[in-house]
Design a protein around this motif. Structure first.
Motif, short mmCIF file in Angstrom:
data_model
loop_
_atom_site.label_atom_id
_atom_site.label_comp_id
_atom_site.label_asym_id
_atom_site.label_seq_id
_atom_site.Cartn_x
_atom_site.Cartn_y
_atom_site.Cartn_z
N UNK A 249 0.82 -1.21 0.00
CA UNK A 249 0.00 0.00 0.00
C UNK A 249 0.86 1.27 0.00
N UNK A 250 2.18 1.13 -0.06
CA UNK A 250 3.06 2.30 -0.14
C UNK A 250 3.03 2.82 -1.58
N UNK A 251 2.51 4.00 -1.77
CA UNK A 251 2.28 4.53 -3.13
C UNK A 251 3.53 4.53 -4.00
N UNK A 252 4.71 4.93 -3.50
CA UNK A 252 5.88 4.98 -4.40
C UNK A 252 6.30 3.66 -5.02
N UNK A 253 5.81 2.53 -4.51
CA UNK A 253 6.10 1.27 -5.22
C UNK A 253 5.52 1.34 -6.63
N UNK A 254 4.35 1.92 -6.76
CA UNK A 254 3.70 2.20 -8.05
C UNK A 254 3.96 1.13 -9.11
N UNK A 255 3.47 -0.05 -8.83
CA UNK A 255 3.60 -1.12 -9.81
C UNK A 255 2.43 -1.09 -10.78
N UNK A 256 2.74 -1.32 -12.09
CA UNK A 256 4.02 -1.81 -12.61
C UNK A 256 4.91 -0.74 -13.26
N UNK A 257 4.60 0.56 -13.10
CA UNK A 257 5.37 1.58 -13.80
C UNK A 257 6.79 1.78 -13.25
N UNK A 258 6.97 1.64 -11.94
CA UNK A 258 8.29 1.87 -11.36
C UNK A 258 9.11 0.58 -11.42
N UNK A 259 10.27 0.67 -12.08
CA UNK A 259 11.07 -0.52 -12.37
C UNK A 259 12.28 -0.67 -11.47
N UNK A 260 12.85 0.45 -11.00
CA UNK A 260 14.08 0.41 -10.20
C UNK A 260 13.99 1.36 -9.02
N UNK A 261 14.51 0.90 -7.87
CA UNK A 261 14.55 1.69 -6.65
C UNK A 261 15.98 1.65 -6.13
N UNK A 262 16.65 2.80 -6.20
CA UNK A 262 18.08 2.87 -5.92
C UNK A 262 18.32 3.45 -4.53
N UNK A 263 18.93 2.71 -3.61
CA UNK A 263 19.29 3.29 -2.31
C UNK A 263 20.25 4.46 -2.50
N UNK A 264 20.19 5.41 -1.60
CA UNK A 264 20.97 6.64 -1.79
C UNK A 264 22.47 6.36 -1.82
N UNK A 265 22.96 5.41 -1.03
CA UNK A 265 24.39 5.11 -1.03
C UNK A 265 24.83 4.58 -2.39
#
Length: 366
Positions: A249-265
């Motif tokens: 239910x976390x909106x930024x996951x936004x599947x299936x449009x969001x493909x990559x989630x990059x940690x800040x480090x």
């Protein structure tokens, strides 16, 4: 991404007109789904696309919670570097199918209204550059949609020439409407060789997560930014506590449009390797205080009978429409409560609590 309704779509669409449009599209979607959804995916990866490690675990399994198009989506997390990515990833046909009627078509007016009403946020993004480059001559906004950011940023930097790039016709519309000096349509990595060292600033605001190959986008940015110029990147933060607490239910996951989630480090390290120096990292500033509101809405919408959309085999009957309206109405108090908590309780403490849903990087090209 497209972020504005095109000219001529300001008139409110009647229920009858929308029903007729949906009915006309239903045949097209029925044909497109006849063979199932498996063909929309590339083969599943066995290694991390960011670092190459084979230490992959499943982080999330979900469905399309916004459009409710058929299909199931998996996000894997790399145990080596923490990168989270869609696996298997949508292929070109899948991206076309799931983007269709989201930023354009049936969804264009709703998304246009949403993006068009965020002028203050756009100005804050432009202001984040001022301590590092107070008077850039030119600025390229990648993933500009219909140019709303560029239009708003002129109030902060009136002497800066803003250009926009997008793979949709939004960039062309932005140029025609005067929101950008020039609108480039196409792939940034493909266009970058013609932009070598041309820009004082390149920005990617919630763009990188949509890319099939984020590393290529970063290399394209390095080509387009002049030596001494700056790159601004803002993306969802996969290390947010809300990402774990709210799950699907976390909106930024936004599947299936969001493909990559990059940690800040990871992003800092990659930028350093490309010849950038990170001069600012922000978490509280880019936080958008909608997490609980969005989670409640997504849960209500998921529990309620579906609205009339063309990828469903038939329109809902009167009883189902009435039940949907009743359930959503019953959820209004929860939506109001979530909004108040988001804005007044969590927002001032978002970074301290570790729930900021985005981070922003400002990097100087050496």
């Amino acid at each position: 991404m497209s972020d504005e309704a095109p000219p001529g779509k300001d008139r409110k669409e009647t229920k009858a007109e929308r029903a007729a449009l949906v009915a006309g599209l239903r045949t097209v979607y029925r044909a497109g789904l006849a063979g199932g959804t498996e063909r929309f995916f590339a083969p599943r990866r066995t290694t991390c696309p960011w670092c190459g490690s084979d230490r992959l675990t499943t982080r999330l399994r979900t469905t399309d919670l916004l459009q409710h198009k058929p299909g199931r989506f998996v996000l894997d997390r790399c145990g080596g570097c923490g990168h989270t990515f869609q696996n298997p990833q949508l292929n070109a046909e899948g991206l076309e199918f799931y983007y269709r009627d989201f930023y354009d078509g049936l969804g264009e007016k709703k998304l246009g209204d949403t993006f068009g009403g965020r002028t203050a946020m756009y100005r804050r993004r432009a202001e984040s550059l001022l301590p590092h480059e107070p008077a850039p001559k030119n600025w390229l906004d990648v993933g500009t949609g219909h140019g709303h950011f560029c239009e708003a940023a002129r109030a902060v930097l009136p002497d800066t020439a803003f250009d926009g790039l997008d793979f949709t016709d939004g960039a062309e519309i932005a140029e025609r409407e005067g929101r950008v000096e020039r609108g480039y349509r196409g792939s940034f990595p493909d266009l970058a060789p013609g932009l070598d060292g041309h820009y004082d600033v390149v920005s990617m605001f919630h763009y990188l997560e949509h890319s099939t190959e984020p590393d290529r986008e970063l290399r394209a940015a390095r080509r387009a930014v002049r030596s001494g110029g700056h790159l601004l990147i803002e993306v969802p933060d996969p290390e947010s506590r809300y990402a774990r607490l709210l799950g699907r239910w976390w909106l930024p996951w936004l599947q299936p449009q969001h493909l990559h989630f990059v940690p800040v480090a990871n992003l800092r390290e990659r930028l350093t390797g490309l010849g950038f120096t990170v001069v600012a990292e922000q978490h509280a500033e880019p936080h958008d205080p909608v997490d609980l509101l969005a989670a409640v809405w997504l849960a209500l919408d998921h529990a309620a009978p579906r609205d009339d959309v063309p990828w469903l085999p038939r329109p809902p009957g009167g009883a189902r429409r009435a039940l949907r309206a009743a359930l959503l109405l019953a959820g209004v108090p929860a939506l109001i409560a979530a909004t108040l908590v988001d804005r007044f309780a969590v927002r001032p403490l978002s970074h301290r609590l570790g729930v900021s849903n985005a981070y922003r990087i400002v990097a100087r090209r050496e």
